[in-house]
Scaffold this motif. Structure first.
Motif, PDB file in Angstrom:
ATOM      1  N   CYS A   1      11.239  -2.370  -9.257  1.00  7.50           N
ATOM      2  CA  CYS A   1      11.378  -1.848  -7.897  1.00  7.50           C
ATOM      3  C   CYS A   1      11.857  -2.933  -6.932  1.00  7.50           C
ATOM      4  O   CYS A   1      12.655  -2.673  -6.033  1.00  7.50           O
ATOM      5  CB  CYS A   1      10.063  -1.255  -7.406  1.00  7.50           C
ATOM      6  N   GLU A   2      11.361  -4.158  -7.141  1.00  6.57           N
ATOM      7  CA  GLU A   2      11.824  -5.271  -6.306  1.00  6.57           C
ATOM      8  C   GLU A   2      13.336  -5.415  -6.429  1.00  6.57           C
ATOM      9  O   GLU A   2      14.037  -5.636  -5.445  1.00  6.57           O
ATOM     10  CB  GLU A   2      11.164  -6.593  -6.751  1.00  6.57           C
TER      11      GLU A   2
ATOM     12  N   SER B   1      17.957   3.433  -9.928  1.00  4.01           N
ATOM     13  CA  SER B   1      16.701   3.940 -10.492  1.00  4.01           C
ATOM     14  C   SER B   1      16.940   4.562 -11.871  1.00  4.01           C
ATOM     15  O   SER B   1      16.051   4.585 -12.712  1.00  4.01           O
ATOM     16  CB  SER B   1      16.006   4.924  -9.541  1.00  4.01           C
ATOM     17  N   GLU B   2      18.161   5.024 -12.076  1.00  2.00           N
ATOM     18  CA  GLU B   2      18.530   5.531 -13.404  1.00  2.00           C
ATOM     19  C   GLU B   2      18.560   4.369 -14.413  1.00  2.00           C
ATOM     20  O   GLU B   2      17.934   4.397 -15.465  1.00  2.00           O
ATOM     21  CB  GLU B   2      19.912   6.175 -13.283  1.00  2.00           C
ATOM     22  N   LEU B   3      19.287   3.318 -14.014  1.00  2.63           N
ATOM     23  CA  LEU B   3      19.448   2.160 -14.897  1.00  2.63           C
ATOM     24  C   LEU B   3      18.114   1.499 -15.238  1.00  2.63           C
ATOM     25  O   LEU B   3      17.895   1.059 -16.362  1.00  2.63           O
ATOM     26  CB  LEU B   3      20.336   1.118 -14.216  1.00  2.63           C
ATOM     27  N   LEU B   4      17.257   1.408 -14.257  1.00 12.10           N
ATOM     28  CA  LEU B   4      15.990   0.706 -14.482  1.00 12.10           C
ATOM     29  C   LEU B   4      14.862   1.653 -14.866  1.00 12.10           C
ATOM     30  O   LEU B   4      13.720   1.223 -15.080  1.00 12.10           O
ATOM     31  CB  LEU B   4      15.605  -0.087 -13.234  1.00 12.10           C
TER      32      LEU B   4
ATOM     33  N   ASP C   1       0.804  -1.224   0.000  1.00 10.42           N
ATOM     34  CA  ASP C   1       0.000   0.000   0.000  1.00 10.42           C
ATOM     35  C   ASP C   1       0.838   1.275   0.000  1.00 10.42           C
ATOM     36  O   ASP C   1       0.297   2.367  -0.010  1.00 10.42           O
ATOM     37  CB  ASP C   1      -0.914   0.023   1.228  1.00 10.42           C
ATOM     38  N   LEU C   2       2.145   1.120   0.043  1.00  9.47           N
ATOM     39  CA  LEU C   2       3.006   2.301   0.142  1.00  9.47           C
ATOM     40  C   LEU C   2       3.840   2.463  -1.125  1.00  9.47           C
ATOM     41  O   LEU C   2       4.086   1.505  -1.839  1.00  9.47           O
ATOM     42  CB  LEU C   2       3.941   2.163   1.343  1.00  9.47           C
ATOM     43  N   PRO C   3       4.307   3.675  -1.375  1.00 12.50           N
ATOM     44  CA  PRO C   3       5.202   3.866  -2.524  1.00 12.50           C
ATOM     45  C   PRO C   3       6.512   3.106  -2.298  1.00 12.50           C
ATOM     46  O   PRO C   3       6.909   2.913  -1.148  1.00 12.50           O
ATOM     47  CB  PRO C   3       5.476   5.377  -2.514  1.00 12.50           C
ATOM     48  N   PRO C   4       7.171   2.671  -3.374  1.00  7.27           N
ATOM     49  CA  PRO C   4       8.399   1.881  -3.224  1.00  7.27           C
ATOM     50  C   PRO C   4       9.463   2.588  -2.376  1.00  7.27           C
ATOM     51  O   PRO C   4      10.236   1.933  -1.674  1.00  7.27           O
ATOM     52  CB  PRO C   4       8.903   1.684  -4.655  1.00  7.27           C
ATOM     53  N   MET C   5       9.474   3.904  -2.437  1.00 17.72           N
ATOM     54  CA  MET C   5      10.480   4.647  -1.675  1.00 17.72           C
ATOM     55  C   MET C   5      10.445   4.286  -0.194  1.00 17.72           C
ATOM     56  O   MET C   5      11.496   4.191   0.448  1.00 17.72           O
ATOM     57  CB  MET C   5      10.228   6.157  -1.862  1.00 17.72           C
TER      58      MET C   5
ATOM     59  N   LYS D   1      12.571   6.360 -11.946  1.00 20.39           N
ATOM     60  CA  LYS D   1      12.618   7.590 -11.144  1.00 20.39           C
ATOM     61  C   LYS D   1      11.244   8.203 -10.889  1.00 20.39           C
ATOM     62  O   LYS D   1      10.968   8.699  -9.811  1.00 20.39           O
ATOM     63  CB  LYS D   1      13.521   8.612 -11.827  1.00 20.39           C
ATOM     64  N   ASP D   2      10.389   8.152 -11.913  1.00 22.38           N
ATOM     65  CA  ASP D   2       9.104   8.843 -11.759  1.00 22.38           C
ATOM     66  C   ASP D   2       8.035   8.006 -11.066  1.00 22.38           C
ATOM     67  O   ASP D   2       6.912   8.468 -10.879  1.00 22.38           O
ATOM     68  CB  ASP D   2       8.598   9.342 -13.123  1.00 22.38           C
ATOM     69  N   ILE D   3       8.379   6.767 -10.664  1.00 20.77           N
ATOM     70  CA  ILE D   3       7.360   5.991  -9.946  1.00 20.77           C
ATOM     71  C   ILE D   3       7.757   5.746  -8.501  1.00 20.77           C
ATOM     72  O   ILE D   3       7.082   5.027  -7.777  1.00 20.77           O
ATOM     73  CB  ILE D   3       7.070   4.635 -10.633  1.00 20.77           C
ATOM     74  N   LEU D   4       8.837   6.372  -8.072  1.00 17.13           N
ATOM     75  CA  LEU D   4       9.312   6.139  -6.702  1.00 17.13           C
ATOM     76  C   LEU D   4       8.270   6.502  -5.655  1.00 17.13           C
ATOM     77  O   LEU D   4       8.266   5.959  -4.557  1.00 17.13           O
ATOM     78  CB  LEU D   4      10.589   6.958  -6.446  1.00 17.13           C
TER      79      LEU D   4
END
Lengths: 264, 329
Positions: free
Chosen positions: B166-167, B142-145, B113-117, B148-151
Motif C-alpha cells: 500500500c505504501e 492495486s491489480e499489479l500488487l 487508523d484509516l483504510p489505505p484508500m 484490491k480487497d484490502i483497500l
C-alpha cells in the motif's frame, strides 16, 4: 482550496474512527460543568455578587466558556513534536503540502466532529440549568462572537504550532506545553473571569492574545463592551495572528533547514 | 542523454554534542557542551540516467540514507552539488516534489487508523492528480500488487507485506519519474519480498521510471539493479554493473564436479587451491582467466559425470571489500 478540504476530511474521518474518544468527550464535557454549577451555588449562598458577577452570570460564564473552549482549543503541539522527533515530518517535507495548513485543516476536521457531539450536550445541559442560564443574544453580538471564535481558533492553533515546532530545538517539549496551558488558563479567563483581577492586570491582558479566547466573548455576550471596544478587540486579535504566523513561518524555515530527520 | 540525477562532491556533516559519562558529566553538560562533527557523506559524485535502476549498497551507517535524504530534499547538503530532475531538492519546490516519491521501509506515510484508500485520496488532493489518472493508476497498481480487497481495511490491521504494498501504491499514484526506495523489503517474508521485487522490476521497465534502491538483501540488488553503487564510511567504493563486481573484486571461480574415480588430493591441488571433497564431489578454486583451460584438462583426465562453475558469492565479496577497507584505515 481542494487540498484544504481534503485535510479537513481526513480529520473528520480520523475522529470518527475513534469511537471510544467520542464517549470520552461526552464525559469530559458534562462532568466539570455540573460540578462548577454546584460549587458556585454554594459560594453564592452567602453573597449576591462577586466581582460584579451574580450567580446566574457565573454559571452562564462557565457553561459558555467551556463551550467556547471546545470550539477554539487545539492540542496539536504533542503530535507536531512527535512528527518532528520520530522523523514522520519527512513525508511532509518531501511532498507538495504545507504542514501548517495540513495540521490546521486536520484540526478543524476533528473539531467539527467534536462539536457535532458536544453541542447537543450543551443544549441539554443548558435546559437543566435553565434557572441559572442568562439568555441574551443580539444578532450583532452573535456575529462578533462568531468572528472572535474563528480568530481565537486560529491564534490558539498557531500558538500550539509554535510549541510543537520547539521540538526542533529541544528534546522534550512537555514542560513548555504545561507552561502554555497554565498561562493560557489564567490569562484567558478560563479558570475565572478576569474581572475578578485588579484593573491594572485586566488592562495589561487586553494586549495579549489570551483574554480573547474566553473573557472577551463573554464580555460581548453580557453586553459589557461598546462597539468601539469590540472592534478594537478583534483588531488586536488579528494583529496577534499576524505576529504568531510570522513566528511559525520563521521557525519552520529555520527548523527544517537544520532538521536532521533522525536515523542516519 | 541528460542525466536525471547529478551529484558532485556532495558532503554532509552532522554535528552532535559529546557528553561525558556519569552524573557529573551530565551536570557539566548543562553549562558547557563540546560540539563534535561527523562526516556522514564525504564528497561523493555520480550521475544517473533516465530509466536506470540503481542499487545503493553499504553497511549500516555508510551514508546511504543520508544521501537519499539529500536527494529528496529532506537534508541540506553541507557542500557540493546535487540536482534531481534539474531541481535543487532542498529548495523543496512543489513542481519538483510532484515528480518524485520517497518510500522508506521503516516509516509509513499511510494513515495508521484509516483504510489505505483514505491515504490514497489524500495524496490525490496533495499531488492534484486528475480524477481520470487517479482512477487509472489506482486500478493498475492495486491489480499489479494484488491489494484490491484490502483497500478498505484499516492500515493497523494489515500485515507488514500488505502495508508495504500500500505504501508503494500511495507513492506511485502521481506517476513519479524518480523513485527513491529506502529498504522497501526490510522485515518482509520471502513471498512478499518477491512480489515487491517483481512489481518494481515491471514498473521500472514499463514506465521507464528512474529508481534508486537501498537494501541489505543482495537478492534485491541482483534481481533488480543494472547498476550498483557501493558506499562505505561516506565514500564511494564502487560504481558499475553488478556482474562487473565479480571481475573487479574476485579473481577466482569455483569448479565443482563429480568424478567416477577417486582422485588424490595432491593431484587435484595441481589445478587449483582450497580443495574440498565430499563423497565423489570435489570442488577447487581456480584463477578466473584459467577457468576454461582447467575445466578442459579435468574433463580430459578424469571421468567426470557433472561439472558446475560457480562465481563467488557477491555478499561475501562485498563483505571482504568492507573489511579490507577497514583494515587499511
Amino acid at each position: 482550496m481542494n487540498k484544504f478540504k481534503a485535510y479537513i476530511k481526513i480529520g473528520v474521518i480520523d475522529a470518527l474512527e475513534m469511537r471510544f474518544q467520542l464517549v470520552y468527550w461526552l464525559y469530559v464535557n458534562m462532568a466539570p460543568i455540573i460540578l462548577m454549577a454546584y460549587l458556585w451555588s454554594n459560594v453564592y449562598s452567602k453573597k449576591d455578587s462577586i466581582g460584579g458577577f451574580s450567580l446566574n452570570m457565573m454559571v452562564t460564564y462557565y457553561i459558555l466558556t467551556r463551550l467556547f473552549n471546545r470550539i477554539v482549543s487545539t492540542y496539536s503541539e504533542e503530535r507536531i513534536a512527535k512528527d518532528i522527533k520520530d522523523g514522520q515530518l519527512n513525508q511532509f517535507i518531501t511532498r507538495p503540502i504545507s504542514y501548517l495548513s495540513f495540521k490546521f485543516g486536520e484540526r478543524i476536521g476533528i473539531r467539527i466532529i467534536n462539536l457535532a457531539i458536544v453541542i447537543p450536550i450543551y443544549i441539554v445541559m443548558i435546559f437543566f440549568l435553565k434557572k441559572y442560564f442568562i439568555w441574551q443574544m443580539s444578532l450583532w453580538n452573535f456575529l462578533i462572537i462568531g468572528v472572535n471564535l474563528f480568530l481565537s481558533l486560529t491564534s490558539f492553533f498557531l500558538l500550539a504550532f509554535i510549541i510543537g515546532l520547539m521540538a526542533f530545538y529541544m528534546i522534550e517539549t512537555h514542560s513548555l506545553n504545561g507552561l502554555k496551558e497554565q498561562i493560557t488558563g489564567l490569562m484567558s479567563g478560563y479558570i475565572f473571569p478576569l474581572s475578578l483581577l485588579p484593573p491594572e492586570l485586566q488592562n495589561a491582558f487586553k494586549y495579549l492574545p489570551f483574554a480573547y479566547y474566553y473573557n472577551f466573548p463573554m464580555q460581548v455576550y453580557f453586553n459589557q463592551l461598546s462597539m468601539h471596544e469590540m472592534l478594537l478587540g478583534l483588531a488586536i486579535q488579528c494583529i496577534w495572528i499576524v505576529i504568531l504566523y510570522g513566528i511559525c513561518h520563521l521557525m519552520w524555515k529555520d527548523g527544517t533547514k537544520n532538521y536532521e530527520a533522525t536515523g542516519i | 542523454m541528460k542525466s536525471v540525477i547529478h551529484l558532485e562532491n556532495l558532503r554532509k556533516q552532522y554535528s552532535y554534542y559529546k557528553k561525558q559519562p556519569g552524573l557529573w558529566g551530565s551536570i557539566k553538560g548543562l553549562f558547557h557542551r563540546e560540539e563534535l562533527f561527523v562526516d556522514a557523506v564525504k564528497g561523493i559524485s555520480f550521475d544517473i540516467q533516465p530509466g536506470e535502476f540503481v542499487g545503493f549498497v553499504g553497511p549500516n551507517g555508510a551514508g546511504k540514507t543520508t544521501t537519499l535524504k539529500m536527494l529528496s530534499g529532506i537534508l541540506y547538503p553541507t557542500s557540493g552539488e546535487v540536482s534531481v530532475l534539474d531541481h535543487k531538492p532542498f529548495e523543496r519546490k512543489a513542481e519538483f516534489q510532484k515528480q518524485f516519491a520517497l518510500v522508506m521501509g521503516q516509516k509509513n506515510q499511510l494513515w495508521w487508523d484509516l483504510p489505505p484508500m483514505e491515504s490514497f485520496l489524500l495524496n490525490k488532493a496533495i499531488y492534484e492528480i486528475p480524477d481520470e489518472l487517479f482512477k487509472k493508476n489506482l486500478e493498475e497498481l492495486s491489480e499489479l500488487l494484488d491489494i484490491k480487497d484490502i483497500l478498505n481495511v484499516q492500515v493497523r490491521k494489515l500485515s507488514l507485506g500488505q502495508r508495504m504494498k500500500c505504501e508503494l501504491v500511495a507513492a506511485l499514484l502521481h506517476s513519479p519519474k524518480v523513485l527513491f526506495l529506502d529498504e522497501p523489503t526490510i522485515g518482509l517474508d520471502v513471498v512478499s519480498q518477491n512480489a515487491i521485487r517483481e512489481f518494481l522490476k515491471k514498473y521500472n521497465e514499463e514506465k521507464g521510471a528512474t529508481i534508486i534502491l537501498t537494501s541489505h538483501y543482495m537478492q534485491d540488488i541482483r534481481r533488480l539493479c543494472n547498476r550498483v553503487i557501493i558506499i562505505h564510511h561516506g565514500e564511494l567504493l564502487y560504481d558499475g554493473t553488478y556482474d562487473a563486481l565479480h571481475t573487479k573484486y574476485s579473481d577466482s571461480k569455483t569448479l565443482e564436479f563429480t568424478a567416477a574415480e577417486e582422485i588424490p588430493e595432491s593431484e587435484l591441488l595441481k589445478f587449483g587451491t582450497e580443495m574440498k571433497k565430499k563423497n565423489n564431489t570435489y570442488s577447487i578454486e581456480v584463477p578466473r582467466e584459467k577457468t576454461a583451460e582447467i575445466t578442459g584438462k579435468l574433463l580430459e583426465k578424469y571421468t567426470v559425470d557433472d561439472i558446475v562453475i560457480h562465481e563467488r558469492d557477491i555478499e561475501e565479496i562485498i563483505g571482504e571489500i568492507f573489511i579490507s577497507k577497514k583494515m587499511r584505515e
